[in-house]
Design a protein around this motif. Structure first.
Motif, PDB file in Angstrom:
ATOM      1  N   SER A  78       0.834  -1.211   0.000  1.00 23.86           N
ATOM      2  CA  SER A  78       0.000   0.000   0.000  1.00 23.86           C
ATOM      3  C   SER A  78       0.866   1.258   0.000  1.00 23.86           C
ATOM      4  N   SER A  79       2.095   1.166   0.486  1.00 25.71           N
ATOM      5  CA  SER A  79       2.973   2.339   0.390  1.00 25.71           C
ATOM      6  C   SER A  79       3.414   2.551  -1.065  1.00 25.71           C
ATOM      7  N   ILE A  80       3.672   1.464  -1.801  1.00 27.24           N
ATOM      8  CA  ILE A  80       4.004   1.613  -3.232  1.00 27.24           C
ATOM      9  C   ILE A  80       2.786   2.158  -3.975  1.00 27.24           C
ATOM     10  N   ASP A  81       1.594   1.671  -3.602  1.00 29.79           N
ATOM     11  CA  ASP A  81       0.382   2.137  -4.281  1.00 29.79           C
ATOM     12  C   ASP A  81       0.168   3.634  -4.060  1.00 29.79           C
ATOM     13  N   ALA A  82       0.555   4.140  -2.901  1.00 30.40           N
ATOM     14  CA  ALA A  82       0.433   5.586  -2.665  1.00 30.40           C
ATOM     15  C   ALA A  82       1.291   6.350  -3.671  1.00 30.40           C
ATOM     16  N   VAL A  83       2.504   5.846  -3.933  1.00 32.53           N
ATOM     17  CA  VAL A  83       3.368   6.501  -4.929  1.00 32.53           C
ATOM     18  C   VAL A  83       2.691   6.461  -6.300  1.00 32.53           C
ATOM     19  N   LEU A  84       2.126   5.302  -6.661  1.00 35.52           N
ATOM     20  CA  LEU A  84       1.452   5.182  -7.969  1.00 35.52           C
ATOM     21  C   LEU A  84       0.279   6.150  -8.055  1.00 35.52           C
ATOM     22  N   ASN A  85      -0.360   6.411  -6.934  1.00 34.89           N
ATOM     23  CA  ASN A  85      -1.512   7.316  -6.918  1.00 34.89           C
ATOM     24  C   ASN A  85      -1.141   8.787  -7.087  1.00 34.89           C
ATOM     25  N   THR A  86       0.162   9.102  -7.075  1.00 39.44           N
ATOM     26  CA  THR A  86       0.556  10.472  -7.414  1.00 39.44           C
ATOM     27  C   THR A  86       0.564  10.654  -8.932  1.00 39.44           C
ATOM     28  N   PHE A 107       1.761  -3.730 -10.146  1.00 37.45           N
ATOM     29  CA  PHE A 107       2.019  -2.940 -11.356  1.00 37.45           C
ATOM     30  C   PHE A 107       1.180  -3.458 -12.536  1.00 37.45           C
ATOM     31  N   THR A 108       1.240  -4.772 -12.768  1.00 35.16           N
ATOM     32  CA  THR A 108       0.683  -5.307 -14.023  1.00 35.16           C
ATOM     33  C   THR A 108      -0.810  -5.628 -13.925  1.00 35.16           C
ATOM     34  N   LYS A 109      -1.296  -5.962 -12.738  1.00 41.93           N
ATOM     35  CA  LYS A 109      -2.699  -6.393 -12.629  1.00 41.93           C
ATOM     36  C   LYS A 109      -3.602  -5.319 -12.027  1.00 41.93           C
ATOM     37  N   VAL A 110      -3.021  -4.319 -11.389  1.00 32.74           N
ATOM     38  CA  VAL A 110      -3.842  -3.275 -10.762  1.00 32.74           C
ATOM     39  C   VAL A 110      -3.568  -1.921 -11.434  1.00 32.74           C
ATOM     40  N   ALA A 111      -2.309  -1.482 -11.402  1.00 34.13           N
ATOM     41  CA  ALA A 111      -1.998  -0.129 -11.895  1.00 34.13           C
ATOM     42  C   ALA A 111      -2.181  -0.003 -13.404  1.00 34.13           C
ATOM     43  N   GLU A 112      -1.859  -1.061 -14.162  1.00 32.01           N
ATOM     44  CA  GLU A 112      -2.055  -0.977 -15.625  1.00 32.01           C
ATOM     45  C   GLU A 112      -3.526  -0.798 -15.965  1.00 32.01           C
ATOM     46  N   ARG A 113      -4.410  -1.377 -15.152  1.00 30.45           N
ATOM     47  CA  ARG A 113      -5.864  -1.207 -15.381  1.00 30.45           C
ATOM     48  C   ARG A 113      -6.311   0.217 -15.104  1.00 30.45           C
TER      49      ARG A 113
END
Ligand code: P1T
Length: 380
Positions: A78-86, A107-113
């Motif tokens: 969830s800390s990496i996801d916070a970075v992706l959410n910027t 990265f591939t199954k959540v953020a790419e979507r």
């Protein structure tokens, strides 16, 4: 006067509690805070936003990573996801191709979507990072050493390349801990930790952290921490505060143990190859010496044979526990292809060399003679 790391691991950010003088930071087990009149409070309104136990932990973590700010999250992911959410849909990220399986899945199954675009490259070659960057690249994401192949990335070289093209650099420093490696000092912009591992050190908490210097980026991430709400509870924050006090001691012993185990494994006839940055045979041994103050507690080795031999060996160890995770005081051992990296597709595993005879050891702080005796009986 600035103190050495071992001193700061005990003292940084920690003051006796104001009302009672309690030397140990109390567990402020509360979700909310009394206000004198609407909006008139003592700096705390609601524990998703801020909690005093969490505040102390964040202050100490910022100090240990040579940062100005730290934010903690309910897990490393969830800390990496916070970075992706910027980032926004259409933004591009260059990431190392050898990452923790859960990070690869995020990265591939959540953020790419959500419209983020990733290029996975062999980041131990800074030129490969440069070649993958486009006008839309906003972030370079690295693990060093990587999980599980213990490849190293030259943080200073990659930071220079990324910054020249206007991208930020995030480094997952989980495998090293700030005792051995401080990426912000080498030019990175964000450090991330799965504190589930060495920072807590006792295999009884799941938690993540981000450490950084830039005020604007901190404010954005703090907004996301509160807005998304993936925050740890005060008791878990307290456990990490307790674990951090012995971080320096533990890391020293992890490294002494791992060096001895790696050297022993390297001469064993049933072992094909050992990867440990502290061995002269590690392809990036020189970078390991230059970039970090020690080689850490993680070893990866290839057993002679395949899945059958790996299974037999992993079912025969006694003192080592066959389990996912790492960085605790007890030694853990695992099979990445079936366990921690199962979410990496087989063709990607084959491409990076994550084979079925690859075994990962997290060397704990037990007597090294006992650890070697256990591996010896299991290899025999
Ligand atoms: O499990 P969590 O706290 O969410 O952290 C994820 C994570 C991120 N980065 C690295 C380098 C990691 O090793 C991990 C978690 N890794 C394991 C559980 C493991 O056994 O490798």
């Amino acid at each position: 006067m600035s103190h050495q790391f071992a001193t700061r691991a005990v003292h940084a950010g920690i003051e006796p509690e104001a009302t009672s003088g309690a030397v140990m930071t109390p567990i402020f087990q509360t979700s909310t805070y009394a206000q004198a009149s609407p909006g008139e409070h003592k700096g705390y309104e609601y524990s998703r936003t801020d909690n005093p136990t969490r505040t102390v932990l964040q202050a100490q973590l910022a100090d240990l990573e040579s940062a100005n700010h730290a934010l903690v999250f309910a897990s490393g992911l969830s800390s990496i996801d916070a970075v992706l959410n910027t980032l926004s849909a259409g933004d591009h990220i260059v990431a190392g191709d050898d990452l923790y399986g859960g990070t690869y899945r995020l990265f591939t199954k959540v953020a790419e979507r959500r419209g983020l675009q990733f290029s996975f490259v062999r980041a131990q070659d800074p030129q490969a990072v440069e070649a993958a960057m486009t006008d839309r690249t906003k972030l370079v994401w690295l693990e060093t050493p990587t999980n599980p192949l213990l490849n190293l990335v030259d943080i200073a070289a990659v930071s220079k390349i990324a910054h020249a093209k206007g991208a930020l650099v995030g480094v997952d420093n989980t495998f090293r801990s700030p005792y051995f490696q401080r990426p912000l000092e080498l030019g990175a912009d964000i450090v991330m930790h799965s504190m589930t591992k060495y920072l807590n050190g006792h295999s009884d908490v799941v938690m993540g952290a981000l450490m950084l210097r830039d005020q604007g980026l901190y404010e954005r991430l703090k907004f996301l921490q509160n807005s998304i709400g993936a925050v740890p509870g005060p008791f878990d924050c307290w456990l990490v505060l307790r674990g951090l006090k012995t971080l320096a001691l533990r890391m020293r012993q992890h490294a002494v143990g791992a060096q001895a185990v790696a050297e022993w494994l390297e001469q064993h006839p049933k072992v094909e190859r050992v990867l440990y940055p502290g061995l002269a045979s590690h392809p990036q041994h020189e970078l390991a010496k230059r970039q970090a103050d020690g080689f850490g507690g993680m070893i990866t080795f290839f057993i002679k044979g395949g899945l059958e031999e790996s299974r037999r060996f992993l079912s025969t160890v006694k003192l080592h526990t066959l389990a996912e995770s790492l960085g605790g005081v007890e030694s853990l051992i695992e099979h990445p292809a079936i366990m921690t990296h199962a979410s990496v597709p087989p063709e990607v595993r084959a491409q990076i060399g994550l084979t079925d005879n690859l075994i990962r050891v997290s060397v704990g702080i037990e007597a090294v003679e006992d650890l070697i005796a256990d591996l010896d009986q299991a290899l025999g």
